[in-house]
Write an enzyme that holds these catalytic residues in place. Sequence first.
Site, mmCIF file in Angstrom:
data_model
loop_
_atom_site.group_PDB
_atom_site.id
_atom_site.type_symbol
_atom_site.label_atom_id
_atom_site.label_comp_id
_atom_site.label_asym_id
_atom_site.label_seq_id
_atom_site.Cartn_x
_atom_site.Cartn_y
_atom_site.Cartn_z
ATOM 1 N N ASP A 168 0.829 -1.206 0.000
ATOM 2 C CA ASP A 168 0.000 0.000 0.000
ATOM 3 C C ASP A 168 0.862 1.254 0.000
ATOM 4 O O ASP A 168 0.657 2.179 -0.794
ATOM 5 C CB ASP A 168 -0.905 0.022 1.239
ATOM 6 N N MET A 169 1.822 1.306 0.904
ATOM 7 C CA MET A 169 2.618 2.521 1.051
ATOM 8 C C MET A 169 3.539 2.737 -0.152
ATOM 9 O O MET A 169 3.686 3.856 -0.638
ATOM 10 C CB MET A 169 3.429 2.473 2.346
#
Length: 399
Positions: A168-169
């Site tokens: 995600d990051m």
Amino acid sequence: MKRTLEGLTILDFTQVAAGPACTMMLADRGAEVIKVESPAGDLGRQLGPPWQNGQSVIFMALNRNKRSIVLDLKSGQDLETARRLMARADVVVESFRPGVMQRLGLGYETARGLKSDLIYCSISAYGQHGAERHKPGVDGIVQAASGLMSVCGVPGGEPSKVQAPVIDMSTGILAAFAIQDALLHRAATGEGQWLDVSMYASAMQLQQTSLASYLSTGEVPEPCGSAAPYSAPNEAYPTSDGWIMVAAYHPQRWEAFCQLLGCPGLAADTRFTTSNERVLNRRALAEIVGPAMRRKTTRQWLELLESADIICAPVADYAAVTASAAFAQGRYAARFRHKEAGEVAVIGPYDVEAGGRRCAHGLMPSPGLGEHTQEILSDLAGSGFAGAAAPAGKGVPLP
């Protein structure tokens, strides 16, 4: 931190984590981010525990410095409002499954017709094209599908994942980088463009060295715990009161490490002469190094190893990390006051400028659902458009 994106408007149709991480980074650099939410709200608002006075800490951590408007994109009036907002935006970011925005009448071709130099960024699990494009995906699923999960954990153990949502990051970072690159291109040419950023592509980028090793050798790697598969010793060892990570694979450091272990003859052992040989004989090496490391405390080993210029660090938990001098001196923690959650602590924007002051401009708290709807509609009315707040109703499909 320099507010390099000040004056730019980002229309944010993302939810959960990867997309919100992207738009948060753009907001941190001064862009105005308008977060468009369905009447049900971003699914990220439901992620927890932990909760702080009923508010999702995960959501608040990824949605600072944004304004929220509620629009039911299945309503004709609200759909028109969304198009009007697109016409005024510099960048649109969306994270629905491929095809959803087109079906809603908000796809790239429509958006480009509203504003020819618009930058339109689509974030999805597997990209806008190809056989996997319609599949949904979240961080853990893509960790599994991309091979990352196969190399995490310990030998012979059950499948493991990186607990921090690294896909995600990293996808958020990749998308923010692509958007800033597109902004530079637009400044030079006047052209907008459609950006296709996928979580799967991000996972490939994260595994540059691992996948290159496999493509070179054809050997499928197995989990090796804390060890680096390409050098040794480069792993965590137990001490008498904890664990310490040691990277002593450079020749001089390896010899110094052997001296500190009280095993000076180890450096001459033909099984361990080079880092390559030590990797091939890692288990035998651990059987010698492990017991020697257990004779001293973590603090004692830190003093000895650092005095010999051997790279090392204690295996720290979050309590130790946030209490450390490095964390305090870096001013990584930032706070804002949320009207319902109270004071919220997060990891603030990263300032890459040497000597820069973190969060000098302060942080705006994550918005309540639809908190700025009337304010944003008033802004539109001031530009010649009158809209209405979205009625309660069904939201758009999940990404």
